[in-house]
Design a protein around this motif. Structure first.
Motif, short mmCIF file in Angstrom:
data_model
loop_
_atom_site.label_atom_id
_atom_site.label_comp_id
_atom_site.label_asym_id
_atom_site.label_seq_id
_atom_site.Cartn_x
_atom_site.Cartn_y
_atom_site.Cartn_z
N ALA A 58 7.02 10.64 0.83
CA ALA A 58 6.53 9.29 0.57
C ALA A 58 5.14 9.16 1.16
O ALA A 58 4.85 9.74 2.21
CB ALA A 58 7.46 8.26 1.19
N VAL A 59 4.28 8.41 0.47
CA VAL A 59 2.91 8.15 0.94
C VAL A 59 2.78 6.64 1.08
O VAL A 59 2.98 5.90 0.11
CB VAL A 59 1.85 8.69 -0.05
CG1 VAL A 59 0.45 8.43 0.47
CG2 VAL A 59 2.07 10.18 -0.31
N GLN A 60 2.46 6.17 2.30
CA GLN A 60 2.44 4.74 2.57
C GLN A 60 1.31 4.37 3.52
O GLN A 60 0.91 5.17 4.36
CB GLN A 60 3.75 4.32 3.24
CG GLN A 60 4.99 4.62 2.44
CD GLN A 60 6.24 4.52 3.29
OE1 GLN A 60 6.46 5.37 4.14
NE2 GLN A 60 7.02 3.48 3.06
N ALA A 61 0.83 3.13 3.36
CA ALA A 61 -0.10 2.52 4.30
C ALA A 61 0.03 1.01 4.14
O ALA A 61 0.28 0.52 3.03
CB ALA A 61 -1.54 2.96 4.02
N PRO A 62 -0.12 0.26 5.22
CA PRO A 62 0.01 -1.19 5.14
C PRO A 62 -0.96 -1.78 4.11
O PRO A 62 -2.13 -1.41 4.05
CB PRO A 62 -0.35 -1.66 6.55
CG PRO A 62 -0.06 -0.49 7.43
CD PRO A 62 -0.39 0.71 6.59
N GLY A 63 -0.44 -2.68 3.26
CA GLY A 63 -1.26 -3.39 2.30
C GLY A 63 -1.69 -2.58 1.09
O GLY A 63 -2.51 -3.03 0.30
N LYS A 64 -1.13 -1.38 0.93
CA LYS A 64 -1.53 -0.52 -0.19
C LYS A 64 -0.32 -0.12 -1.02
O LYS A 64 0.83 -0.19 -0.56
CB LYS A 64 -2.20 0.76 0.33
CG LYS A 64 -3.50 0.50 1.03
CD LYS A 64 -4.16 1.82 1.41
CE LYS A 64 -5.49 1.57 2.10
NZ LYS A 64 -6.19 2.83 2.35
N LEU A 65 -0.59 0.35 -2.24
CA LEU A 65 0.45 0.92 -3.06
C LEU A 65 1.10 2.08 -2.31
O LEU A 65 0.41 2.82 -1.60
CB LEU A 65 -0.14 1.45 -4.38
CG LEU A 65 -0.67 0.40 -5.35
CD1 LEU A 65 -1.54 1.06 -6.41
CD2 LEU A 65 0.48 -0.36 -5.99
#
Length: 121
Positions: A58-65
């Motif tokens: 999984a690829v995640q960052a706050p406020g992003k897709l």
């Protein structure tokens, strides 16, 4: 904000046999090595529920897709491609990365794109 790669360390992948090291563990080690000094955060999890695809990330960052990827073999090429794509994700205001910028190692591996969570009031 940093982009985080979450690697399923328990993925077994196609061809896995009981008693062998899990392919997710091997991919996690390679991703951690590839990410050293890159600014991309790597963490492990026990399951991303993509067992049919094997070696899931999984690829995640706050406020992003956010994105889910799968069908990886535990190779240095896959790990380097994941870290390179995560760095592009980190540099994007929305998390969207133009296809022409994608490293070849991630093309064909995306399984889901999730909208960012709404900000708290």
């Amino acid at each position: 904000m940093a982009t985080t790669l979450t690697v399923c360390a328990t993925c077994r992948g196609p061809g896995w046999a009981e008693g062998e090291p899990r392919q997710g563990e091997a991919l996690a080690l390679l991703v951690e090595a590839a990410a050293a000094g890159s600014g991309v955060v790597v963490r492990r999890t026990q399951c991303l529920m993509g067992c049919d695809w094997g070696c899931n990330v999984a690829v995640q960052a706050p406020g992003k897709l956010a994105y889910a990827l799968g069908r990886f073999a535990p190779t240095a090429e896959a790990a380097e491609g994941l870290v390179a794509w995560a760095a592009l994700h980190a540099g994007s205001a929305t998390g969207q990365v133009p296809y022409r910028q994608w490293p070849p190692a991630v093309k064909g591996h995306f399984t889901a794109r999730l909208p960012p969570l709404p900000e708290e009031p």
